[in-house]
Design a protein around this motif. Sequence first.
Motif, PDB file in Angstrom:
ATOM      1  N   PHE A  89       0.777  -1.127   0.068  1.00 14.71           N
ATOM      2  CA  PHE A  89       0.028   0.225   0.153  1.00 14.71           C
ATOM      3  C   PHE A  89       0.894   1.258   0.009  1.00 14.71           C
ATOM      4  CE2 PHE A  89      -2.551   3.443   1.785  1.00 14.71           C
ATOM      5  CZ  PHE A  89      -3.732   3.123   1.145  1.00 14.71           C
ATOM      6  N   ASP A  90       1.783   1.343   0.736  1.00 12.01           N
ATOM      7  CA  ASP A  90       2.777   2.434   0.881  1.00 12.01           C
ATOM      8  C   ASP A  90       4.091   2.107   0.959  1.00 12.01           C
ATOM      9  OD1 ASP A  90       3.038   2.327   3.490  1.00 12.01           O
ATOM     10  OD2 ASP A  90       1.064   3.533   4.054  1.00 12.01           O
ATOM     11  N   HIS A  91       4.957   3.380   1.144  1.00  7.68           N
ATOM     12  CA  HIS A  91       6.367   3.231   1.108  1.00  7.68           C
ATOM     13  C   HIS A  91       6.732   2.783   2.570  1.00  7.68           C
ATOM     14  CE1 HIS A  91       5.620   7.287   2.477  1.00  7.68           C
ATOM     15  NE2 HIS A  91       6.750   7.092   3.211  1.00  7.68           N
ATOM     16  N   HIS A  92       5.872   2.826   3.681  1.00  9.23           N
ATOM     17  CA  HIS A  92       6.317   2.279   5.061  1.00  9.23           C
ATOM     18  C   HIS A  92       6.326   0.902   5.184  1.00  9.23           C
ATOM     19  CE1 HIS A  92       4.123   6.134   5.529  1.00  9.23           C
ATOM     20  NE2 HIS A  92       5.241   6.536   6.484  1.00  9.23           N
ATOM     21  N   LEU A  93       5.607   0.126   4.391  1.00  8.12           N
ATOM     22  CA  LEU A  93       5.790  -1.162   4.994  1.00  8.12           C
ATOM     23  C   LEU A  93       6.955  -2.104   4.615  1.00  8.12           C
ATOM     24  CD1 LEU A  93       2.198  -1.867   3.283  1.00  8.12           C
ATOM     25  CD2 LEU A  93       2.932  -2.379   5.694  1.00  8.12           C
ATOM     26  N   PRO A  94       7.963  -1.677   3.671  1.00  5.64           N
ATOM     27  CA  PRO A  94       9.209  -2.665   3.642  1.00  5.64           C
ATOM     28  C   PRO A  94       9.943  -2.251   4.986  1.00  5.64           C
ATOM     29  CG  PRO A  94       8.644  -1.610   1.483  1.00  5.64           C
ATOM     30  CD  PRO A  94       7.838  -0.911   2.360  1.00  5.64           C
ATOM     31  N   ASP A  95      10.047  -1.342   5.368  1.00 10.44           N
ATOM     32  CA  ASP A  95      10.653  -0.695   6.742  1.00 10.44           C
ATOM     33  C   ASP A  95       9.937  -1.439   7.754  1.00 10.44           C
ATOM     34  OD1 ASP A  95      12.457   0.756   5.359  1.00 10.44           O
ATOM     35  OD2 ASP A  95      11.742   2.619   5.669  1.00 10.44           O
ATOM     36  N   LEU A  96       8.633  -1.383   7.748  1.00  8.03           N
ATOM     37  CA  LEU A  96       8.177  -2.140   9.028  1.00  8.03           C
ATOM     38  C   LEU A  96       8.275  -3.687   8.937  1.00  8.03           C
ATOM     39  CD1 LEU A  96       6.181  -2.080  11.139  1.00  8.03           C
ATOM     40  CD2 LEU A  96       4.093  -2.303   9.484  1.00  8.03           C
ATOM     41  N   LEU A  97       8.363  -4.096   7.757  1.00  7.16           N
ATOM     42  CA  LEU A  97       8.414  -5.644   7.666  1.00  7.16           C
ATOM     43  C   LEU A  97       9.903  -6.027   8.015  1.00  7.16           C
ATOM     44  CD1 LEU A  97       6.521  -6.228   4.447  1.00  7.16           C
ATOM     45  CD2 LEU A  97       5.925  -7.290   6.561  1.00  7.16           C
ATOM     46  N   ALA A  98      10.823  -5.178   7.582  1.00 10.90           N
ATOM     47  CA  ALA A  98      12.165  -5.335   8.146  1.00 10.90           C
ATOM     48  C   ALA A  98      12.475  -5.089   9.266  1.00 10.90           C
ATOM     49  CB  ALA A  98      12.947  -4.204   7.294  1.00 10.90           C
ATOM     50  N   ALA A  99      11.846  -4.300  10.209  1.00 15.11           N
ATOM     51  CA  ALA A  99      11.929  -4.051  11.487  1.00 15.11           C
ATOM     52  C   ALA A  99      11.426  -5.299  12.416  1.00 15.11           C
ATOM     53  CB  ALA A  99      11.263  -2.654  11.848  1.00 15.11           C
ATOM     54  N   LEU A 100      10.146  -5.688  11.709  1.00 15.00           N
ATOM     55  CA  LEU A 100       9.592  -6.895  12.676  1.00 15.00           C
ATOM     56  C   LEU A 100      10.700  -8.055  12.597  1.00 15.00           C
ATOM     57  CD1 LEU A 100       6.073  -6.815  11.077  1.00 15.00           C
ATOM     58  CD2 LEU A 100       6.646  -6.561  13.550  1.00 15.00           C
ATOM     59  N   ARG A 101      11.273  -8.472  11.268  1.00 17.18           N
ATOM     60  CA  ARG A 101      12.194  -9.407  10.984  1.00 17.18           C
ATOM     61  C   ARG A 101      13.441  -9.136  11.963  1.00 17.18           C
ATOM     62  NH1 ARG A 101      13.710 -12.061   5.282  1.00 17.18           N
ATOM     63  NH2 ARG A 101      13.140 -14.031   6.236  1.00 17.18           N
ATOM     64  N   ASN A 102      14.064  -7.930  11.933  1.00 20.38           N
ATOM     65  CA  ASN A 102      15.022  -7.745  12.726  1.00 20.38           C
ATOM     66  C   ASN A 102      15.059  -7.715  14.156  1.00 20.38           C
ATOM     67  OD1 ASN A 102      16.442  -7.199  10.288  1.00 20.38           O
ATOM     68  ND2 ASN A 102      16.378  -5.027  10.320  1.00 20.38           N
ATOM     69  N   HIS A 103      13.642  -7.366  14.617  1.00 24.32           N
ATOM     70  CA  HIS A 103      13.368  -7.534  16.067  1.00 24.32           C
ATOM     71  C   HIS A 103      13.219  -8.932  16.335  1.00 24.32           C
ATOM     72  CE1 HIS A 103      11.674  -7.201  19.959  1.00 24.32           C
ATOM     73  NE2 HIS A 103      10.724  -8.017  19.697  1.00 24.32           N
ATOM     74  N   HIS A 104      12.729  -9.738  15.595  1.00 23.75           N
ATOM     75  CA  HIS A 104      12.615 -11.301  15.768  1.00 23.75           C
ATOM     76  C   HIS A 104      13.941 -11.846  15.852  1.00 23.75           C
ATOM     77  CE1 HIS A 104      10.964 -15.392  15.929  1.00 23.75           C
ATOM     78  NE2 HIS A 104      11.735 -15.519  14.891  1.00 23.75           N
ATOM     79  N   GLU A 105      14.958 -11.426  14.907  1.00 25.88           N
ATOM     80  CA  GLU A 105      16.027 -12.215  15.142  1.00 25.88           C
ATOM     81  C   GLU A 105      16.684 -11.593  16.233  1.00 25.88           C
ATOM     82  OE1 GLU A 105      17.635 -10.773  11.060  1.00 25.88           O
ATOM     83  OE2 GLU A 105      16.832 -12.486  10.204  1.00 25.88           O
ATOM     84  N   HIS A 106      16.544 -10.429  16.711  1.00 27.05           N
ATOM     85  CA  HIS A 106      17.512  -9.841  17.732  1.00 27.05           C
ATOM     86  C   HIS A 106      17.071 -10.725  19.002  1.00 27.05           C
ATOM     87  CE1 HIS A 106      19.377  -6.936  20.485  1.00 27.05           C
ATOM     88  NE2 HIS A 106      18.324  -6.929  21.197  1.00 27.05           N
ATOM     89  N   VAL A 107      15.770 -10.912  19.369  1.00 28.54           N
ATOM     90  CA  VAL A 107      15.169 -11.799  20.437  1.00 28.54           C
ATOM     91  C   VAL A 107      15.325 -13.074  20.411  1.00 28.54           C
ATOM     92  CG1 VAL A 107      13.793  -9.717  21.454  1.00 28.54           C
ATOM     93  CG2 VAL A 107      12.723 -11.590  19.798  1.00 28.54           C
ATOM     94  N   ASN A 108      15.519 -13.613  19.048  1.00 25.24           N
ATOM     95  CA  ASN A 108      15.487 -15.128  18.882  1.00 25.24           C
ATOM     96  C   ASN A 108      16.848 -15.377  17.892  1.00 25.24           C
ATOM     97  OD1 ASN A 108      13.062 -16.195  20.183  1.00 25.24           O
ATOM     98  ND2 ASN A 108      12.287 -14.555  18.582  1.00 25.24           N
ATOM     99  N   PRO A 109      18.018 -15.187  18.569  1.00 24.84           N
ATOM    100  CA  PRO A 109      19.266 -15.433  17.603  1.00 24.84           C
ATOM    101  C   PRO A 109      19.292 -16.647  16.986  1.00 24.84           C
ATOM    102  CG  PRO A 109      19.619 -14.932  19.827  1.00 24.84           C
ATOM    103  CD  PRO A 109      18.398 -14.965  19.898  1.00 24.84           C
TER     104      PRO A 109
END
Length: 112
Positions: A89-109
């Motif tokens: 829908f908009d330009h925010h979503l790729p960054d939001l999806l990346a942040a979700l994945r990065n957070h998950h990798e951070h808390v679940n190395p």
Amino acid sequence: MPEPSQHRDAGRPLDLEEAERLAEALRAFGSASRLRLLWALIDGEQTVEQLGAAIDMEQSAVSHQLRLLRQQRLVAVRRDGRHAHYRLFDHHLPDLLAALRNHHEHVNPPRA
């Protein structure tokens, strides 16, 4: 769609009404199939057929999940004859999806 300069300060207090609307929007991310569809759209517009092939999912199921994502304004559609082309829908979503994945990798190395 607001331009970045039109957004209100994200650090402002979160009232109950806005928190409820955000929680409803986040429910759209609560499905593995919807997340996979969103990820597939990061690279650009695709048809239902292309998306089904990309994530190995039946076209009817893809269409159903895309309808839910459209309702939450996470994807948009462009019609071209019989074909529907979906995009984020908009330009925010790729960054939001990346942040979700990065957070998950951070808390679940990853395990070695």
